[in-house]
Design an enzyme around this catalytic site. Structure first.
Site, mmCIF file in Angstrom:
data_model
loop_
_atom_site.group_PDB
_atom_site.id
_atom_site.type_symbol
_atom_site.label_atom_id
_atom_site.label_comp_id
_atom_site.label_asym_id
_atom_site.label_seq_id
_atom_site.Cartn_x
_atom_site.Cartn_y
_atom_site.Cartn_z
ATOM 1 N N GLN A 92 -4.976 -1.831 9.554
ATOM 2 C CA GLN A 92 -4.673 -3.112 8.902
ATOM 3 C C GLN A 92 -5.241 -4.267 9.732
ATOM 4 O OE1 GLN A 92 -3.091 -3.472 5.810
ATOM 5 N NE2 GLN A 92 -3.759 -5.597 6.053
ATOM 6 N N ASP A 152 -11.225 2.182 3.446
ATOM 7 C CA ASP A 152 -11.383 0.745 3.198
ATOM 8 C C ASP A 152 -12.840 0.419 2.862
ATOM 9 O OD1 ASP A 152 -9.153 -0.888 3.198
ATOM 10 O OD2 ASP A 152 -9.037 -1.022 5.388
ATOM 11 N N LYS A 165 0.844 -1.213 0.000
ATOM 12 C CA LYS A 165 0.000 0.000 0.000
ATOM 13 C C LYS A 165 0.871 1.252 0.000
ATOM 14 C CE LYS A 165 -3.640 -2.632 2.146
ATOM 15 N NZ LYS A 165 -4.346 -3.090 3.353
#
Ligand code: NAD
Length: 296
Positions: free
Chosen positions: A98, A121, A54
């Site tokens: 995460q 997300d 990322k």
């Protein structure tokens, strides 16, 4: 029939060029460069690999990012306070925690503590809810990436029978929502299977479009799919491989070798859905910076 390859790596790199241009136009227009804050709890090696990917993607498209690293002993309260400070920080556009989290922490509670306007997300219930009622939203990155692949390769979903194997909150469920909506996205008749589904073959065999996100290597074999189906393999599994330096190789949830002789389109693993997921995170971060989904 020999399947055509859905090359996620290629599509992702083309999209990243476009996103980079959009980012530079945004900055040249006098705005602050978009900023993605990543939060890692503990030292899960797979998480570190995903965060590295990322971070690389951010660099490619010109988005600023950094990672705050907390020990796996962090309490729920401490973590919530850190997230709250990110919510209140105007220099942060997107926040990504995460997953997975250590077992003493609730992923639901952590996701809900993120400001939904920074939830790049697309996991916050507000964003998933808006997805379910055809409202502009941060779409969960993996399903959004799969829809970009459909668009790129002109693969129609309208009126098709779509079957999703796997019902997780982050992939299977939002994928099924997007496929099934009649006023936006998929317009497909959609079946969702999970570990309690009896005899998944009776469903997969009738799929025009089959999306598999179960985390089970080689779950789907040629005899379980219809001739000419479109197969999207989301699975990323590490399986032991003595011939590889790392001692393992990555494989999907589908038996690629047998399927590729029978289906019309197929994603490889790696190089299929994975690169698209990261690219959609970049897109969502830019949308967050522009306040495109939630204007002030
Ligand atoms: P998860 O473990 O949260 O959920 C798995 C789902 O599959 C559950 O709904 C479960 O009921 C279902 N399932 C498990 N075994 C099954 C079976 N035998 N038959 C039918 N359903 C079954 O997983 P997840 O987070 O959604 O991830 C799924 C896979 O996708 C994993 O391999 C993960 O690494 C991969 N993944 C890839 C990307 C990407 O960008 N390519 C992104 C996220 C996840």
């Amino acid at each position: 029939m020999a399947a055509k390859l859905i090359d996620g790596k290629k599509v992702a790199s083309e999209l990243k060029v476009q996103i980079r241009e959009d980012v530079e136009n945004w900055v040249e227009a006098g705005h602050r460069r978009p900023f993605l804050k990543v939060l890692q709890v503990g030292n899960d090696p797979a998480s570190s690999t995903y965060i590295a990917a990322k971070t690389r993607a951010c660099k490619e498209v010109g988005i600023d990012t950094d990672t705050t690293h907390l020990p796996d002993t962090v309490s729920a309260k401490e973590l919530k306070n850190v997230i709250q400070s990110f919510n209140e920080d105007d220099s942060i556009d997107g926040i990504l925690v995460q997953l997975p989290l250590p077992s003493h922490l609730s992923a639901h509670a952590v996701i809900e503590s993120i400001d939904h306007r920074k939830d790049v997300d697309g996991f916050h219930p507000m964003n998933v809810g808006r997805l379910s009622v055809d409202q502009p939203t941060f779409k969960s990155c993996t399903p959004a990436g799969i829809f970009e692949l459909f668009k790129y390769y002109s693969i129609p979903t309208k009126g098709k029978h779509a079957v999703v194997v796997g019902a997780s909150n982050i992939v299977g469920t939002p994928m099924a929502i997007m496929l099934s909506r009649e006023n936006s996205s998929g317009k497909a008749t959609t079946t969702i299977c999970h570990k309690f589904t009896k005899d998944i073959t009776q469903h997969t065999i009738s799929a025009d479009i089959l999306v598999v996100a179960a985390g089970q290597p080689n779950l789907i074999k040629a005899e379980m799919v219809k001739e000419g189906a479109v197969v999207i393999d989301v699975g990323i599994n590490r399986v032991a491989d003595e011939t590889s330096e790392k001692g393992y190789k990555l494989t999907g949830d589908c038996d690629y070798e047998s399927l590729k002789e029978k289906v019309s389109w197929i994603t490889p693993v790696p190089g299929g859905v994975g690169p698209m997921t990261v690219t959609m995170l970049m897109k969502n971060t830019l949308l967050a910076a522009k306040k495109s989904i939630y204007p002030d």
